[in-house]
Scaffold this motif. Structure first.
Motif, mmCIF file in Angstrom:
data_model
loop_
_atom_site.group_PDB
_atom_site.id
_atom_site.type_symbol
_atom_site.label_atom_id
_atom_site.label_comp_id
_atom_site.label_asym_id
_atom_site.label_seq_id
_atom_site.Cartn_x
_atom_site.Cartn_y
_atom_site.Cartn_z
ATOM 1 N N ILE A 95 63.532 3.794 -25.788
ATOM 2 C CA ILE A 95 64.466 4.918 -25.787
ATOM 3 C C ILE A 95 63.700 6.212 -25.520
ATOM 4 O O ILE A 95 62.746 6.539 -26.222
ATOM 5 C CB ILE A 95 65.222 5.004 -27.126
ATOM 6 C CG1 ILE A 95 66.138 3.781 -27.286
ATOM 7 C CG2 ILE A 95 66.031 6.298 -27.205
ATOM 8 C CD1 ILE A 95 66.895 3.737 -28.587
ATOM 9 N N ASP A 96 64.143 6.926 -24.498
ATOM 10 C CA ASP A 96 63.546 8.223 -24.159
ATOM 11 C C ASP A 96 64.158 9.266 -25.091
ATOM 12 O O ASP A 96 65.233 9.812 -24.826
ATOM 13 C CB ASP A 96 63.834 8.558 -22.702
ATOM 14 C CG ASP A 96 63.287 9.912 -22.276
ATOM 15 O OD1 ASP A 96 62.585 10.568 -23.089
ATOM 16 O OD2 ASP A 96 63.575 10.318 -21.144
ATOM 17 N N ARG A 97 63.494 9.529 -26.181
ATOM 18 C CA ARG A 97 64.042 10.431 -27.204
ATOM 19 C C ARG A 97 64.341 11.824 -26.654
ATOM 20 O O ARG A 97 65.342 12.440 -27.028
ATOM 21 C CB ARG A 97 63.082 10.526 -28.387
ATOM 22 C CG ARG A 97 62.987 9.233 -29.175
ATOM 23 C CD ARG A 97 61.956 9.356 -30.276
ATOM 24 N NE ARG A 97 61.782 8.095 -30.975
ATOM 25 C CZ ARG A 97 61.858 7.976 -32.296
ATOM 26 N NH1 ARG A 97 62.097 9.013 -33.058
ATOM 27 N NH2 ARG A 97 61.671 6.803 -32.856
ATOM 28 N N ALA A 98 63.507 12.329 -25.767
ATOM 29 C CA ALA A 98 63.701 13.670 -25.223
ATOM 30 C C ALA A 98 65.000 13.763 -24.423
ATOM 31 O O ALA A 98 65.626 14.824 -24.378
ATOM 32 C CB ALA A 98 62.511 14.062 -24.359
ATOM 33 N N ALA A 99 65.430 12.671 -23.829
ATOM 34 C CA ALA A 99 66.650 12.677 -23.013
ATOM 35 C C ALA A 99 67.905 12.882 -23.850
ATOM 36 O O ALA A 99 68.951 13.235 -23.300
ATOM 37 C CB ALA A 99 66.753 11.373 -22.226
ATOM 38 N N PHE A 100 67.822 12.683 -25.155
ATOM 39 C CA PHE A 100 68.998 12.776 -26.024
ATOM 40 C C PHE A 100 69.014 14.029 -26.900
ATOM 41 O O PHE A 100 69.937 14.220 -27.682
ATOM 42 C CB PHE A 100 69.107 11.529 -26.901
ATOM 43 C CG PHE A 100 69.371 10.288 -26.106
ATOM 44 C CD1 PHE A 100 70.658 9.987 -25.687
ATOM 45 C CD2 PHE A 100 68.334 9.447 -25.758
ATOM 46 C CE1 PHE A 100 70.908 8.856 -24.936
ATOM 47 C CE2 PHE A 100 68.575 8.300 -25.008
ATOM 48 C CZ PHE A 100 69.866 8.005 -24.593
ATOM 49 N N LEU A 101 67.985 14.855 -26.796
ATOM 50 C CA LEU A 101 67.936 16.064 -27.622
ATOM 51 C C LEU A 101 69.175 16.919 -27.400
ATOM 52 O O LEU A 101 69.692 16.966 -26.283
ATOM 53 C CB LEU A 101 66.674 16.867 -27.314
ATOM 54 C CG LEU A 101 65.371 16.213 -27.768
ATOM 55 C CD1 LEU A 101 64.166 17.005 -27.256
ATOM 56 C CD2 LEU A 101 65.315 16.103 -29.287
ATOM 57 N N PRO A 102 69.726 17.550 -28.401
ATOM 58 C CA PRO A 102 69.159 17.777 -29.730
ATOM 59 C C PRO A 102 69.367 16.616 -30.709
ATOM 60 O O PRO A 102 68.979 16.712 -31.862
ATOM 61 C CB PRO A 102 69.897 19.023 -30.206
ATOM 62 C CG PRO A 102 71.238 18.919 -29.583
ATOM 63 C CD PRO A 102 70.982 18.291 -28.226
ATOM 64 N N GLU A 103 70.007 15.526 -30.262
ATOM 65 C CA GLU A 103 70.157 14.373 -31.153
ATOM 66 C C GLU A 103 68.778 13.766 -31.417
ATOM 67 O O GLU A 103 67.920 13.746 -30.543
ATOM 68 C CB GLU A 103 71.069 13.321 -30.528
ATOM 69 C CG GLU A 103 72.482 13.794 -30.337
ATOM 70 C CD GLU A 103 73.380 12.721 -29.755
ATOM 71 O OE1 GLU A 103 73.246 11.549 -30.161
ATOM 72 O OE2 GLU A 103 74.209 13.061 -28.901
#
Length: 184
Positions: free
Chosen positions: A119-127
């Motif tokens: 999972i690309d965490r940065a792609a979902f920010l601010p979540e």
């Protein structure tokens, strides 16, 4: 006596897999559980028991639900100390957030970061999400229903071989309160 919370997954959602809370309380009392109480209609019950471990209590309740109601329901059972520790270990500023923005997914077994490495965490920010002890914390500023990250986290391949059930922050705190030992 130990007080536990039973977390049932996927019942009373959209009019399907109905488990009336009064019938659930009766069933749990028939199993020998004491001081049975339910919270909301979405599958939380609190009870006391003098013997048994979380896994065997969950399996017993799941089997009884299937027999009584005619469908399988995943069940996770956790005691007060665990529930309190999960709430206290929240990595997000819970006191500063609206309860709809913060959720905990309880797992039947420990999970590691490796499970979510794709999972690309940065792609979902601010979540954001973070792992805890058999738990996943999800910060979804627009709520769970609009969360793209929650959709990714709930994919079957990520939760293979696990029972997982999520609760909003209000329910997390209420279960801590309901399972707390009585004060003299």
């Amino acid at each position: 006596m130990t007080t536990y919370a039973a977390l049932l997954r996927g019942i009373n959602v959209g009019g399907n897999r109905k488990v009336p809370m009064a019938e659930l309380r009766d069933l749990m009392e028939e199993l020998g559980h004491g001081a049975v109480r339910t919270y909301l209609q979405s599958g939380q019950a609190v009870f006391s028991r003098d013997r048994g471990d979380e896994e065997s209590l969950a399996a017993e309740l799941a089997a009884a639900i299937e027999k009584r109601f005619g469908f399988a329901a995943d069940v996770i059972v956790r005691g007060h100390d665990y529930l309190r520790a999960v709430a206290e270990a929240c990595p997000f500023p819970a006191a500063d957030l609206q309860p709809k923005q913060l959720h905990v997914t309880y797992f039947s077994a420990p999970v590691t970061e490796d499970r979510y490495a794709g999972i690309d965490r940065a792609a979902f920010l601010p979540e954001e999400f973070a792992l805890g002890d058999r738990a996943l914390y999800l910060y979804a500023p627009d709520g769970l229903g609009r969360s793209k990250l929650a959709e990714q986290l709930s994919r079957p391949r990520l939760n293979k071989d696990l029972t997982a059930t999520s609760r909003n922050w209000n329910t997390v705190l209420k279960l801590v309160e309901m399972t707390a030992p009585a004060r003299d």
